[in-house]
Scaffold this motif. Structure first.
Motif, PDB file in Angstrom:
ATOM      1  N   LYS A   7       0.833  -1.195   0.000  1.00  0.00           N
ATOM      2  CA  LYS A   7       0.000   0.000   0.000  1.00  0.00           C
ATOM      3  C   LYS A   7       0.870   1.249   0.000  1.00  0.00           C
ATOM      4  O   LYS A   7       1.679   1.459   0.905  1.00  0.00           O
ATOM      5  N   ASN A   8       0.716   2.035  -1.058  1.00  0.00           N
ATOM      6  CA  ASN A   8       1.369   3.342  -1.147  1.00  0.00           C
ATOM      7  C   ASN A   8       2.891   3.244  -0.954  1.00  0.00           C
ATOM      8  O   ASN A   8       3.509   4.104  -0.329  1.00  0.00           O
ATOM      9  N   SER A  10       6.641   3.680  -1.541  1.00  0.00           N
ATOM     10  CA  SER A  10       7.462   4.675  -2.244  1.00  0.00           C
ATOM     11  C   SER A  10       8.905   4.599  -1.760  1.00  0.00           C
ATOM     12  O   SER A  10       9.177   4.273  -0.602  1.00  0.00           O
ATOM     13  N   ASN A  25       4.093   5.425  -4.797  1.00  0.00           N
ATOM     14  CA  ASN A  25       2.707   5.068  -4.482  1.00  0.00           C
ATOM     15  C   ASN A  25       2.258   3.748  -5.123  1.00  0.00           C
ATOM     16  O   ASN A  25       1.198   3.660  -5.748  1.00  0.00           O
ATOM     17  N   ASP A  27       0.639   0.284  -5.232  1.00  0.00           N
ATOM     18  CA  ASP A  27      -0.371  -0.553  -4.577  1.00  0.00           C
ATOM     19  C   ASP A  27      -0.460  -1.870  -5.345  1.00  0.00           C
ATOM     20  O   ASP A  27      -0.652  -1.866  -6.570  1.00  0.00           O
ATOM     21  N   GLY A  62       5.229   3.776   3.086  1.00  0.00           N
ATOM     22  CA  GLY A  62       4.158   2.869   2.712  1.00  0.00           C
ATOM     23  C   GLY A  62       4.192   1.625   3.583  1.00  0.00           C
ATOM     24  O   GLY A  62       4.994   1.516   4.513  1.00  0.00           O
TER      25      GLY A  62
END
Length: 253
Positions: A7-8, A10, A25, A27, A62
């Motif tokens: 999730k997200n 980076s 980002n 996912d 993330g």
């Protein structure tokens, strides 16, 4: 087998006081017991993603959530690199057994190594040293070392890219057979679109650190690379990259 949810995710590097975004980002959901291929150009963030997953990269933002595992436990994860990274002073079977060096039951280790020597067609070469075997055999030995460790998730960073066409094709088929036999969760990085389609149940398309497309593949193994379905899917994936290139070009007009 374990799965994972990103999730997200980076990652940014700083080089010569300039910030370089390797991942942005991201996912992604990977189901347990699935074969996912990640395809993209060199420098798009594919290898960085694998390094984060196997804890070779620490500083990122993330979250990574592992699924289908016991609470508060981490899954066993192993990575196969582009080059075999075998220890030249050890034989094929000793290299494969290295991942079990701390196991106290030597009879168990011998059994596991023997099973994987047979699985990978290396039993007759078990006493050979890395300098005495081909590149394809060396890569199979590296894969065997990983399988002996019995990970729940296997990460592969372009492990076939240095091989000739015939060895590459043979190992692709062996990978599919191993996946079907073991049910391991596999994330396989490549820059070869045809290889991504041949191996994966799902293709993740990456560009400039971004996850641009996820494509599910509904074809049985082993796949016919000359079939209409295969060629149409290859054309579709290549068109995704062509459209990305056009968008990047327009940014500078």
């Amino acid at each position: 087998m374990a799965g994972l949810v990103l999730k997200n995710l980076s990652k940014t590097y700083e080089i010569d006081n300039k910030k370089i975004t390797a991942l942005k980002n991201v996912d992604l959901t990977v189901s347990p017991g699935s074969f996912v291929t990640i395809v993209g150009k060199s420098g798009c963030g594919k290898s960085t993603l694998l390094k984060i997953l196997c804890d070779l990269e620490k500083n990122f933002s993330g979250t990574i959530e592992y699924t289908h595992i016991e609470k508060n436990k981490s899954p066993k994860i192993a990575i196969v690199f582009q080059e075999p990274r075998l220890m030249p002073w050890l034989t094929v079977e000793q290299n494969m057994a290295f991942s079990l060096q701390n196991h106290k039951d030597k009879a168990y280790v011998k059994q596991i190594v023997s099973e994987h020597l047979n699985l990978l067609g290396l039993y007759d070469f078990r006493k050979a040293y890395p300098s005495q075997i081909s590149g394809g055999m060396a890569q199979r030995t590296a894969l065997g070392r990983t399988l002996c460790y019995d990970p729940e998730i296997i990460l592969m960073d372009e492990p076939l890219s240095a091989l000739d066409y015939f060895n590459r094709q043979k190992l692709q088929n062996e990978l599919v057979n191993i996946f079907l036999k073991t049910g391991k969760t596999i994330l396989f990085v490549t820059h070869d679109v045809e290889e991504a389609i041949y191996l994966g149940q799902k293709i993740v398309v990456m560009d400039n650190g971004l996850l641009t497309k996820v494509v599910d593949i509904h074809m049985d193994y082993l796949r016919d690379t000359s079939s209409t379905q295969f060629l149409n899917l290859k054309k579709y994936i290549l068109n995704i990259f062509n459209n990305i290139s056009k968008e990047e070009k327009n940014e500078f007009l």
